[in-house]
Design a protein around this motif. Structure first.
Motif, PDB file in Angstrom:
ATOM      1  N   MET A 154       0.679  -1.103   0.473  1.00 37.50           N
ATOM      2  CA  MET A 154      -0.160  -0.140   0.155  1.00 37.50           C
ATOM      3  C   MET A 154       0.795   1.294   0.270  1.00 37.50           C
ATOM      4  N   ALA A 155       2.061   1.563   1.196  1.00 38.93           N
ATOM      5  CA  ALA A 155       2.842   2.584   1.110  1.00 38.93           C
ATOM      6  C   ALA A 155       3.915   2.737  -0.026  1.00 38.93           C
ATOM      7  N   SER A 156       3.894   1.763  -0.564  1.00 37.95           N
ATOM      8  CA  SER A 156       4.633   1.847  -2.492  1.00 37.95           C
ATOM      9  C   SER A 156       3.334   2.805  -3.598  1.00 37.95           C
ATOM     10  N   GLN A 157       2.772   1.637  -3.534  1.00 33.58           N
ATOM     11  CA  GLN A 157       1.581   2.567  -4.775  1.00 33.58           C
ATOM     12  C   GLN A 157       1.653   3.554  -3.982  1.00 33.58           C
ATOM     13  N   GLN A 158       1.411   4.421  -2.875  1.00 31.30           N
ATOM     14  CA  GLN A 158       1.150   5.640  -3.155  1.00 31.30           C
ATOM     15  C   GLN A 158       2.331   6.037  -3.066  1.00 31.30           C
ATOM     16  N   VAL A 159       3.121   5.876  -3.287  1.00 24.92           N
ATOM     17  CA  VAL A 159       4.307   6.697  -3.554  1.00 24.92           C
ATOM     18  C   VAL A 159       4.368   7.002  -4.553  1.00 24.92           C
ATOM     19  N   THR A 160       4.241   5.510  -5.291  1.00 29.63           N
ATOM     20  CA  THR A 160       4.667   5.210  -6.767  1.00 29.63           C
ATOM     21  C   THR A 160       3.347   6.661  -7.436  1.00 29.63           C
ATOM     22  N   GLY A 161       2.229   6.729  -6.834  1.00 32.25           N
ATOM     23  CA  GLY A 161       1.111   7.492  -7.522  1.00 32.25           C
ATOM     24  C   GLY A 161       1.980   9.481  -7.287  1.00 32.25           C
ATOM     25  N   ALA A 162       2.243   9.895  -5.913  1.00 32.68           N
ATOM     26  CA  ALA A 162       2.368  10.639  -5.396  1.00 32.68           C
ATOM     27  C   ALA A 162       3.811  10.806  -6.876  1.00 32.68           C
ATOM     28  N   GLU A 163       4.635  10.116  -7.035  1.00 33.70           N
ATOM     29  CA  GLU A 163       5.851  10.256  -7.525  1.00 33.70           C
ATOM     30  C   GLU A 163       6.110   9.869  -9.296  1.00 33.70           C
ATOM     31  N   SER A 164       4.324  10.145  -9.615  1.00 33.27           N
ATOM     32  CA  SER A 164       4.085   9.396 -10.976  1.00 33.27           C
ATOM     33  C   SER A 164       3.915  11.441 -11.770  1.00 33.27           C
ATOM     34  N   LYS A 165       3.527  11.991 -10.572  1.00 37.08           N
ATOM     35  CA  LYS A 165       2.911  13.772 -10.587  1.00 37.08           C
ATOM     36  C   LYS A 165       4.196  14.466 -10.287  1.00 37.08           C
ATOM     37  N   GLY A 166       5.310  14.046 -10.156  1.00 35.61           N
ATOM     38  CA  GLY A 166       6.442  14.679  -9.898  1.00 35.61           C
ATOM     39  C   GLY A 166       6.409  15.164  -8.256  1.00 35.61           C
ATOM     40  N   VAL A 167       5.422  14.892  -7.757  1.00 32.77           N
ATOM     41  CA  VAL A 167       5.068  15.109  -5.878  1.00 32.77           C
ATOM     42  C   VAL A 167       6.312  14.020  -5.512  1.00 32.77           C
ATOM     43  N   TYR A 168       7.255  14.322  -4.449  1.00 31.07           N
ATOM     44  CA  TYR A 168       8.273  14.081  -3.818  1.00 31.07           C
ATOM     45  C   TYR A 168       7.320  13.394  -2.430  1.00 31.07           C
ATOM     46  N   ALA A 169       7.313  12.057  -2.483  1.00 31.35           N
ATOM     47  CA  ALA A 169       6.750  11.695  -0.987  1.00 31.35           C
ATOM     48  C   ALA A 169       7.656  10.891   0.220  1.00 31.35           C
ATOM     49  N   PHE A 170       7.364  11.869   0.968  1.00 29.56           N
ATOM     50  CA  PHE A 170       8.817  11.971   1.947  1.00 29.56           C
ATOM     51  C   PHE A 170       8.105  10.482   2.875  1.00 29.56           C
ATOM     52  N   MET A 171       8.744   8.982   2.435  1.00 28.65           N
ATOM     53  CA  MET A 171       7.694   7.700   3.574  1.00 28.65           C
ATOM     54  C   MET A 171       8.970   8.444   4.836  1.00 28.65           C
ATOM     55  N   LYS A 172       8.067   8.079   6.371  1.00 23.12           N
ATOM     56  CA  LYS A 172       7.991   8.420   7.473  1.00 23.12           C
ATOM     57  C   LYS A 172       6.996   7.431   7.837  1.00 23.12           C
ATOM     58  N   HIS A 173       7.752   7.572   9.343  1.00 23.20           N
ATOM     59  CA  HIS A 173       9.000   7.374   9.916  1.00 23.20           C
ATOM     60  C   HIS A 173       9.597   6.574  10.098  1.00 23.20           C
ATOM     61  N   PHE A 174      10.804   6.938   9.574  1.00 23.15           N
ATOM     62  CA  PHE A 174      11.829   5.817   9.880  1.00 23.15           C
ATOM     63  C   PHE A 174      13.210   6.137  10.544  1.00 23.15           C
ATOM     64  N   ALA A 175      12.944   5.165  11.290  1.00 24.63           N
ATOM     65  CA  ALA A 175      11.727   4.012  11.531  1.00 24.63           C
ATOM     66  C   ALA A 175      11.956   3.190  13.024  1.00 24.63           C
ATOM     67  N   LEU A 176      11.150   2.798  13.843  1.00 20.39           N
ATOM     68  CA  LEU A 176      11.315   2.335  14.318  1.00 20.39           C
ATOM     69  C   LEU A 176      10.069   3.042  15.603  1.00 20.39           C
ATOM     70  N   ASN A 177       8.864   3.371  14.701  1.00 15.97           N
ATOM     71  CA  ASN A 177       8.407   4.703  15.590  1.00 15.97           C
ATOM     72  C   ASN A 177       7.209   4.520  15.664  1.00 15.97           C
ATOM     73  N   ASP A 178       7.225   3.760  16.239  1.00 16.76           N
ATOM     74  CA  ASP A 178       5.920   2.596  16.796  1.00 16.76           C
ATOM     75  C   ASP A 178       4.678   3.231  18.035  1.00 16.76           C
ATOM     76  N   GLN A 179       5.337   4.265  18.239  1.00 17.69           N
ATOM     77  CA  GLN A 179       4.641   4.223  19.478  1.00 17.69           C
ATOM     78  C   GLN A 179       4.754   6.317  19.842  1.00 17.69           C
ATOM     79  N   GLU A 180       4.016   6.877  20.248  1.00 15.42           N
ATOM     80  CA  GLU A 180       3.669   8.236  20.811  1.00 15.42           C
ATOM     81  C   GLU A 180       4.652   8.087  21.636  1.00 15.42           C
TER      82      GLU A 180
END
Length: 957
Positions: free
Chosen positions: A753-779
């Protein structure tokens, strides 16, 4: 939209304090001169008046110069963002986005139970119970909130659009009780669950409802958000909650936010005692304890409706009415008792007792010190634990799991037939024929799992692992579709972090199955791997890695006992127990760094050579658009830049990167919002799509890609270059506050799901900041130097999987790192993560941005750029500037600048050459003020001198 952060306000004030002090000092001096130079001290009137005039003219010049230094210095980034042109969405874009949001949610809503074919509703008149029906959950709080510029479709409105008529008397009861939802914000949370006590429902109202319809729908809602995890104990310290009655407590000690309150339970008792056909809707992203539905035979149907975005509740109405057939599948495992999650005891608030000499302070947690969290469950996250523990006889599965991962019902029935499996040249492939055997059109999901050979005490392996999936088209009754499935054999490899220190595909029989869910096998075949394959050479890397992957997180394992499958999970009780050791070892403590003891010189290398800066040249950034990362022209461009230009670019990356006029780099705008685009400065925003959890529940990769394309289209309308999303951390624990913002408990589903969203945004020339890199699984403790400990195997197989796919398959051009530490190194300066894995192994080219740069006592630009971060998400001047000018530092600056500019040059705004630049309005105003001030100064100076001379002449006369 994010609210005002008062710590940022203080940072802004502190950043301009030197100029304010100068203004204050000169003002005081002007006043002193005015008072001190009087008739007694200076008898000559002309001289005395001239001194007075000159002192205030000096103050005028100093004030203007000081204010200008503030504006063009520390305030420039804020002013550029705040005064940017307010571009809004076109009507066409709004319409397209609204339609897409509804379509996504139509495949996200998941039917968990439908006894006696209770749904679709037989009656168009419906009684809707529950306060949440009038105030549903659209998204999350903080960065995940909806934009107020666009109307939202509520549950009741969605039902009306579907032709259903709801009981307005009931709805009025709830809106009169409370119209607004209690605020769960980053720094302050009110966890109150408004619900009308059962005693407040008059008999007349109930009788009227029964006359209105024999159909009852109950809505239970739970919200989550950035900055706080959901309470495990509603009676815990610091939990704000207001009971709905003075007669009883809504929660007893030990009961969680993800259980029914007493008022909700009483309401369900009331409804089920008066209605025999009840549908329960759970509206929330976090899995909920739904075991209670089995105590009520009147509850025939259960729907999970994750946060629906701006218009998604229209889809829920269609599903209730039968216009749409639900096709969602669970993205997470629903268990009866959330305390039985393998991570339950090791997610939350744990502070080291021997680290008080590293104190820090932040707006969420106040005064604090280093904290920790142990990922003791290793690779056994979510269904991978439950399915494997079941196979090992370690749990009673039926008593533990209510709805498995990948589970979801339909208004029709399907059959799936698995064809012969081919294993050749490293690829496993087969066809699955899906047939609609019912009487309603619908969609189904082909879920493919593998069960690898396991050696007791060997490499840890789960017995159920999602490896591939596909969603069918809409199939009419009797129709079939053949789905082709293929995946590489190295997708079944395990990471051996103990012996081979590489990815390994062990020899043996792999059971490849098609499943209805993670627990229910439809059919399976055997794939035999003849010999061990170790992916540790340049010509045999794992999943296309540029270089062979090997251990990069040895130091981050810590002194932790991890869950092992060995001897039927023999160490389960010990491994999954709550922490008892709150002491960081002396070895780790000696290496721990925050602002109090970090020194850039510690990592200086005398062999580093000082790079060229400030060279004359005429290369423009637009000349590099489309060029390879290592094109020689980059060196010419980078040679032209000065230290100050690079520092400005690196330091001031908050919600966009600044302009560098000398090379034609324009200011670019980046915006927040996991399911939308929200400009926190101009207050312009986009349509909000359903939550990431909703997207995962669709199990539809095409919809995920169209989500990204929709973001790209809206970004073009808003003149936005970068999107601070998608967020792709893992649902490790049900109580995580940002569950809505992440996809799933499973790395493979999240990755797709994440990679497809990135693909879609990047296809429009919009750079997607994949986040939160990494192991940020609690607040909890996210700003308290949260030392996160895990096995390398779990890090690579679970937590990094979505990021890896977003780089390799999605083409991600930007990354946002995370607040937490991994081991004892801040994620924003963890070279193993940001350089070894991200860049060297995966081949990422682009920029890495910090999470919000509030300093917090450990975030420093010097440290960040040496560890692989390029730009600081800072809006104020604190520790975001480079202070060290050694050759090591200058080389790191040059690399960071290269990465930032590479991403910028390949954004859609540079697609047609160097963009035209608009002068920010604040600069225009400042230039005018300068002109007026100059004229005023000259005029006043002439007037002062003229009066001085006139007074002199008069005195002589």
């Amino acid at each position: 939209m994010l609210g005002i952060n008062w710590s940022d306000v203080m940072n802004v004030i502190m950043s301009v304090l030197p100029q304010l002090i100068v203004i204050g000092v000169v003002l005081v001096l002007a006043i002193i001169v005015t008072v001190a130079v009087n008739k007694k001290t200076v008898a000559d009137t002309a001289t005395r008046k001239l001194i007075h005039s000159e002192s205030w003219l000096v103050f005028l010049v100093v004030a203007v110069v000081s204010v200008s230094m503030m504006l063009f210095g520390p305030l420039a980034t804020l002013l550029n963002s705040a005064t940017a042109t307010k571009y809004t969405l076109s009507e066409e874009t709004i319409s397209n986005a609204s339609d897409l949001a509804k379509e996504i949610q139509s495949e996200a809503v998941t039917l968990l139970q439908n006894t006696d074919d209770n749904l679709p509703l037989a009656d168009t008149n419906v009684n809707v119970f529950g306060w949440a029906s009038t105030n549903p959950v659209y998204g999350g709080t903080g960065s995940g909130s909806m934009n107020a510029n666009y109307e939202t479709t509520s549950i009741l409105q969605g039902m009306a659009e579907a032709g259903l008529t709801t009981n307005e008397e009931l709805s009025k009861l709830y809106t009169d009780y409370r119209a607004d939802r209690p605020v769960v914000a980053m720094a302050d949370q009110d966890w109150t669950l408004p619900e009308v006590p059962a005693a407040d429902y008059s008999q007349e109202l109930i009788d009227s409802a029964k006359e209105f319809s024999d159909e009852a729908v109950i809505v239970i809602g739970r919200v989550g958000g950035e900055g706080a995890d959901l309470p495990k104990n509603m009676k815990g310290e610091g939990i704000t909650y207001t009971n709905n009655s003075t007669e009883y407590e809504d929660f007893e000690d030990g009961e969680s936010f993800l259980e029914l309150s007493k008022t909700e339970e009483d309401m369900i008792d009331l409804v089920t005692s008066n209605f025999d056909k009840v549908t329960l809707i759970y509206n929330g992203a976090n899995i909920f304890e739904l075991g209670f539905v089995e105590n009520y035979p009147q509850i025939k149907s259960v729907l999970w409706c994750p946060p629906a975005g701006q218009t998604g509740f229209s889809a829920l109405g269609d599903i209730l009415a039968g216009t749409t057939n639900p096709s969602g599948k669970t993205s997470d495992t629903f268990v009866y008792d959330l305390t039985q999650q393998p991570s339950y005891n090791n997610a939350g608030d744990f502070k080291y007792e021997n680290m008080t000499e590293f104190p820090t302070e932040n707006f969420e947690e106040g005064e604090t010190s280093p904290a920790f969290v142990n990922y003791v469950e290793s690779i056994y996250v979510g269904y991978k634990f439950y399915e494997t523990a079941d196979d090992e006889g370690a749990i009673d599965y039926e008593a533990t799991v209510q709805y498995p991962f990948g589970y979801g019902l339909s208004y029709t029935t399907f059959e799936q037939e698995m064809g012969d499996v081919t294993y050749a040249d490293g690829t496993v492939s087969f066809d699955v024929t899906v047939t609609n055997t019912g009487d309603t059109a619908g969609k189904d999901v082909v879920e493919v799992y593998y069960n690898p050979p396991y050696t007791n005490g060997g490499i840890e392996k789960a017995s159920a692992n999602l490896v591939a999936f596909e969603k069918t088209d809409l199939l009419e009754p009797g129709d079939s579709e053949t789905v082709s499935v293929s995946f590489e054999d190295d997708d079944m490899a395990s990471y051996d972090d103990q012996d081979a220190k590489a990815w390994v595909l062990e020899a043996g029989d792999y059971q490849v199955s098609i499943n209805a869910d993670s627990h229910t096998v439809i059919d399976e075949k055997t794939v035999t791997v003849d010999e061990d394959i170790v992916y540790n050479t340049e010509d045999n890397t794992h999943d296309g890695d540029a270089v062979p992957a090997t251990n990069a997180f040895d130091a981050d394992r810590g002194d932790v006992t991890y869950l092992s499958r060995a001897d039927h999970f023999a160490n389960r009780e010990e491994a999954l127990a709550a922490p008892t050791n709150y002491t960081l070892s002396d070895e780790y403590k000696a290496q721990f760094r925050n602002e109090s003891n970090y020194d850039p010189a510690e990592t200086n290398d005398d062999a580093d050579e000082m790079p060229t800066t400030g060279a004359k040249g005429d290369v423009r950034l637009a000349d590099l658009t489309g060029k390879e990362y290592d094109d020689p022209l980059w060196d010419e461009l980078l040679d032209q830049l000065t230290f100050d230009e690079m520092d400005t670019l690196i330091a001031n990356g908050g919600f966009g990167t600044p302009a560098i006029e000398s090379i034609g780099k324009i200011q670019l705008t980046d915006v927040d919002g996991p399911a939308s685009l929200n400009n926190n400065f101009t207050q312009v925003g986009s349509i909000g799509f359903p939550s990431s959890t909703s997207v995962a529940c669709t199990w539809n990769k095409d919809l995920a890609k169209r989500f990204g394309e929709g973001i790209g289209d809206m970004a073009h309308d808003m003149h936005v270059a970068g999107w601070y999303a998608p967020a792709m951390n893992i649902h490790r624990n049900a109580f995580a506050g940002r569950t809505f913002e992440y996809f799933s408990e499973d790395g493979v589903l999240s990755a797709a799901m994440a990679s497809q969203q990135v693909t879609g945004a990047e296809s429009k020339g919009v750079y997607a900041f994949m986040k939160h890199f990494a192991l940020n699984d609690q607040e909890t403790n996210r700003l308290s130097m949260l030392c996160t400990w895990s096995t390398e195997q779990a890090i690579r197989e679970i937590y990094l999987k979505p990021f890896e796919a977003s780089v390799k398959d999605g083409g991600a051009g930007a990354v946002m790192s995370s607040f937490n530490y991994i081991g004892i190194e801040w994620a924003g300066s963890h070279s193993g993560l940001l350089n070894t894995v991200l860049r060297d192994e995966w081949g990422f080219r682009g920029m890495v941005l910090t999470d919000y740069f509030g300093g917090y006592g450990y975030m420093q630009a010097d440290r960040a750029i040496r560890g692989g971060t390029d730009v600081m998400l800072a809006t104020t001047d604190i520790t975001n500037h480079i202070t060290d000018k050694s050759a090591t530092s200058m080389q790191a600056m040059r690399t960071a600048t290269h990465n930032i500019l590479y991403t910028a040059a390949n954004s859609w705004l540079y697609a047609d050459g160097e963009p035209a630049v608009e002068v920010p309005i604040w600069k225009t105003i400042t230039y005018v003020v300068w002109g007026v001030t100059a004229v005023l100064f000259v005029g006043l100076e002439i007037l002062a001198i003229k009066r001085f001379m006139d007074r002199k002449k008069a005195a002589k006369a």
